[in-house]
Design a protein around this motif. Structure first.
Motif, PDB file in Angstrom:
ATOM      1  N   GLY A  73     -33.108  15.794  21.164  1.00 18.33           N
ATOM      2  CA  GLY A  73     -31.791  15.179  21.192  1.00 18.33           C
ATOM      3  C   GLY A  73     -31.829  13.687  20.884  1.00 18.33           C
ATOM      4  O   GLY A  73     -32.883  13.078  20.726  1.00 18.33           O
ATOM      5  N   GLY A  74     -30.651  13.101  20.781  1.00 17.01           N
ATOM      6  CA  GLY A  74     -30.517  11.676  20.501  1.00 17.01           C
ATOM      7  C   GLY A  74     -29.074  11.351  20.157  1.00 17.01           C
ATOM      8  O   GLY A  74     -28.229  12.234  20.036  1.00 17.01           O
ATOM      9  N   ASP A  75     -28.809  10.038  19.985  1.00 16.95           N
ATOM     10  CA  ASP A  75     -27.462   9.645  19.622  1.00 16.95           C
ATOM     11  C   ASP A  75     -27.239   9.894  18.139  1.00 16.95           C
ATOM     12  O   ASP A  75     -28.129  10.331  17.412  1.00 16.95           O
ATOM     13  CB  ASP A  75     -27.196   8.186  19.994  1.00 16.95           C
ATOM     14  N   ILE A  76     -26.045   9.590  17.682  1.00 13.25           N
ATOM     15  CA  ILE A  76     -25.694   9.903  16.303  1.00 13.25           C
ATOM     16  C   ILE A  76     -26.523   9.096  15.310  1.00 13.25           C
ATOM     17  O   ILE A  76     -26.848   9.566  14.214  1.00 13.25           O
ATOM     18  CB  ILE A  76     -24.189   9.686  16.072  1.00 13.25           C
ATOM     19  N   ASN A  77     -26.925   7.887  15.693  1.00 15.96           N
ATOM     20  CA  ASN A  77     -27.759   7.097  14.800  1.00 15.96           C
ATOM     21  C   ASN A  77     -29.141   7.716  14.646  1.00 15.96           C
ATOM     22  O   ASN A  77     -29.729   7.691  13.554  1.00 15.96           O
ATOM     23  CB  ASN A  77     -27.883   5.663  15.314  1.00 15.96           C
ATOM     24  N   ALA A  78     -29.664   8.280  15.730  1.00 19.21           N
ATOM     25  CA  ALA A  78     -30.973   8.923  15.652  1.00 19.21           C
ATOM     26  C   ALA A  78     -30.908  10.215  14.842  1.00 19.21           C
ATOM     27  O   ALA A  78     -31.861  10.584  14.150  1.00 19.21           O
ATOM     28  CB  ALA A  78     -31.504   9.194  17.054  1.00 19.21           C
TER      29      ALA A  78
END
Length: 422
Positions: free
Chosen positions: A211-216
């Motif tokens: 998982g990660g944020d949208i930038n990742a």
């Protein structure tokens, strides 16, 4: 012959300094431009910063030079993988023969703008039919070889391998470790996809990342990656992020897995569950077979208990007795009929004997016939004198000659009567 224009012939070439100077002047006339890309490299120097700005959708990059303070004062912390918009002016360095963008302003790509771009790309791909469920390829029940694209020594790789092997120990993997964040992610994943898709032994390909944020997760929204997944002939499973994450590659892939662990459960069956299913099916088959045998045995018992099968000759015996009775009745009727007809024939014979010529002859009568036609003599006119006669009596017949009617003859004397008697 006049000399050729400088730079137009090998006899009158331009020197390097002339070309470099003219190129620098030409590039200088381009003016300022706005450029968007991902930061691939960032090197801070005492007074300036050198940045490699890369296009995430193509293998192209651009060198950017800017004051150090511009990087430090940027609206977001600049690092590799960050999407930015820069304004600057291109410069041609005559000493090195290189071109770079001298940036004088840096802006971060806002989340709202980024989401809007992603939405426009989503609508474009959907309009082209890349999300059509009819294009989704089914996963094989038991793949021969599983292609896995994930980060090196990542939790996603560990989860997929561990869970898949615990479910089906004989599963084989072809692992391709790539970048899963940053500007190198898309080209490396595209290259790995093409390699695995070209391998005839690979039956399914899994792209896994945590998982990660949208930038990742931004590389997995990339148009190039989405189109490459759609071009694959091998089924592709997208296992990017966690359940709430839904990058565009999930929509293009043949199967979307909520997590890398979920992907491992989808690509191989659970050996224990399959063995239980087989055992259950065997038990059901054995139970069904036993029930069928019992049902058929019960049916046979019912058939055997019926009189026609319990004593199959009883019906024949009954018919034999009936036939014997009929034969005896027919025999009695025939004997009785013969007796009646015999009596009737006897009576008819007696009547015939009584009324017949034989009985009449036995009483002393005779039948006279004329010869040679054997006609019965009925009148004296039929036997004139000299007619040959046949006289039939009871015990035979005698021959005679007619002397004519008795009335026409004289009475015989005593001697003639005597001779006649003799």
């Amino acid at each position: 012959m006049p000399d050729a224009e400088p730079g137009k012939s090998p006899d009158n070439p331009w020197p390097v300094r002339a070309v470099a100077t003219r190129l620098a002047k030409y590039i200088d006339r381009l003016g300022g431009v706005w450029v968007e890309g991902q930061i691939a490299q960032l090197n801070m120097r005492p007074t300036v910063a050198f940045i490699v700005l890369r296009d995430p959708a193509a293998d192209m990059s651009l060198t950017v030079v800017c004051p150090r303070d511009l990087v430090l004062d940027a609206p977001v912390k600049l690092a590799e993988g960050v999407q930015v918009v820069m304004h600057g002016k291109f410069q041609f360095h005559t000493a090195r023969g290189t071109i770079s963008l001298w940036a004088n302003e840096i802006r971060a790509v806002g989340l709202g703008e980024l989401l809007e771009r992603i939405e426009r790309l989503r609508r474009l791909l959907e309009a082209e039919g890349l999300f059509d469920p009819r294009l989704k390829r089914p996963l094989p029940f038991l793949p021969n070889l599983v292609g896995l694209i994930t980060g090196r020594a990542s939790a996603a790789e560990r989860d997929v391998l561990t869970v898949a092997r615990s479910r089906w120990p004989a599963v084989r993997f072809a692992v391709r470790n790539t970048a899963v964040q940053g500007p190198q992610t898309v080209p490396q994943i595209v290259e790995a996809l093409r390699e695995l898709d070209a391998d005839p032994e690979v039956d399914v390909i899994v792209i896994a990342r945590g998982g990660g944020d949208i930038n990742a997760l931004l590389p997995f929204y990339d148009e190039t990656l989405c189109r490459e997944i759609a071009r694959c002939t091998t089924p592709v499973v997208s296992a990017i992020g966690h359940e709430p994450d839904n990058p565009l590659c999930d929509l293009v892939a043949d199967v979307r897995a909520a997590t890398p662990t979920d992907a491992a459960k989808r690509i191989v069956p659970d050996a224990a569950a399959e063995q239980q299913l087989i055992d259950e099916m065997r038990r059901r088959a054995a139970r069904a077979l036993r029930n069928w045998v019992h049902r058929e045995q019960h049916l046979l018992d019912q058939l055997r208990s019926r009189p026609v099968l319990a004593q199959p000759l009883a019906a024949l015996d009954t018919r034999a007795e009936e036939i014997e009775r009929v034969r005896a009745a027919a025999r009695r009727d025939i004997v009785r009929l013969i007796d009646v007809e015999s009596d009737r024939i006897g009576h008819l014979s007696a009547r015939l004997a009584t009324l017949g010529p034989a009985a009449t002859l036995a009483r002393g009568y005779a039948v006279v016939q004329t010869l040679p036609d054997a006609a019965v003599l009925r009148t004296t006119a039929d036997a004139p004198a000299g007619t040959r006669l046949r006289i039939r009596v009871a015990d035979g017949a005698i021959a005679a000659v007619s002397e004519g009617p008795a009335d026409a003859r004289p009475e015989p004397n005593a001697a003639e009567q005597k001779d006649a008697r003799k």
